[in-house]
Write an enzyme that holds these catalytic residues in place. Sequence first.
Site, PDB file in Angstrom:
ATOM      1  N   SER A 231     -45.403  45.947  31.390  1.00 17.01           N
ATOM      2  CA  SER A 231     -44.833  46.795  32.428  1.00 17.01           C
ATOM      3  C   SER A 231     -43.385  47.161  32.081  1.00 17.01           C
ATOM      4  CB  SER A 231     -44.946  46.066  33.776  1.00 17.01           C
ATOM      5  OG  SER A 231     -44.592  46.894  34.850  1.00 17.01           O
TER       6      SER A 231
ATOM      7  N   HIS B  45     -48.192  50.428  31.908  1.00 19.62           N
ATOM      8  CA  HIS B  45     -48.977  50.993  33.009  1.00 19.62           C
ATOM      9  C   HIS B  45     -48.047  51.772  33.924  1.00 19.62           C
ATOM     10  CE1 HIS B  45     -48.420  47.128  35.703  1.00 19.62           C
ATOM     11  NE2 HIS B  45     -47.277  47.684  35.377  1.00 19.62           N
TER      12      HIS B  45
END
Length: 203
Positions: free
Chosen positions: A107, A132
């Site tokens: 992330s 993501h």
Amino acid sequence: MTVKEKKIIDQYVPIVVESTGRYERAYDIFSRLLKDRIVFLGSPIDDYVANLVIAQLLFLEAEDPDKDVYLYINSPGGSVTAGLAIYDTMQYIKCDVSTICVGQAASMAAVLLAAGAKGKRYALPNARIMIHQPLGGAEGPAKDVEIITRELLRIKDLLNRILSKHTGQPIEKIEKDTDRDFFMSAEEAKEYGIVDKVVSTRE
């Protein structure tokens, strides 16, 4: 990170004793690493952690703006605003920031890994990298939901553009790949442009 969590972590931080002539000096392990211009990001990213990392980056720039800083990353990600504060500081300071992934960079942590100085971004062989889209939710009056949704889309676009800039991947590919959790091995992250080299031993 809560005060209670910090106290628990502090209990397990090793103390290193250095002897110089007749004198001994005790450091916690992270302060000792800082002497070698090493900053360790080894937890979820929140405002507290971000402020510590930023303070260390600014200190090391003041110490010597011409020497590299080594940012070791083992983090599942976390707050986007806290992560962007670290990102902006990495770009702001004069020092090259070399990034090294050990364990995982997921992330927001993957964005920081990619944001290291070109040619100086590394991953260890068994590191895992994941990108993501930012997570978020909204409830309440429709107007409030609309405002929050608009901000989430803005942040999503911003992060995609940052990843595109540092990896060299087209924005369309970044948008497609970040639509869901996208996991990569160290070698795959190298091919993707998140890191420049996979290293197993010090050079």
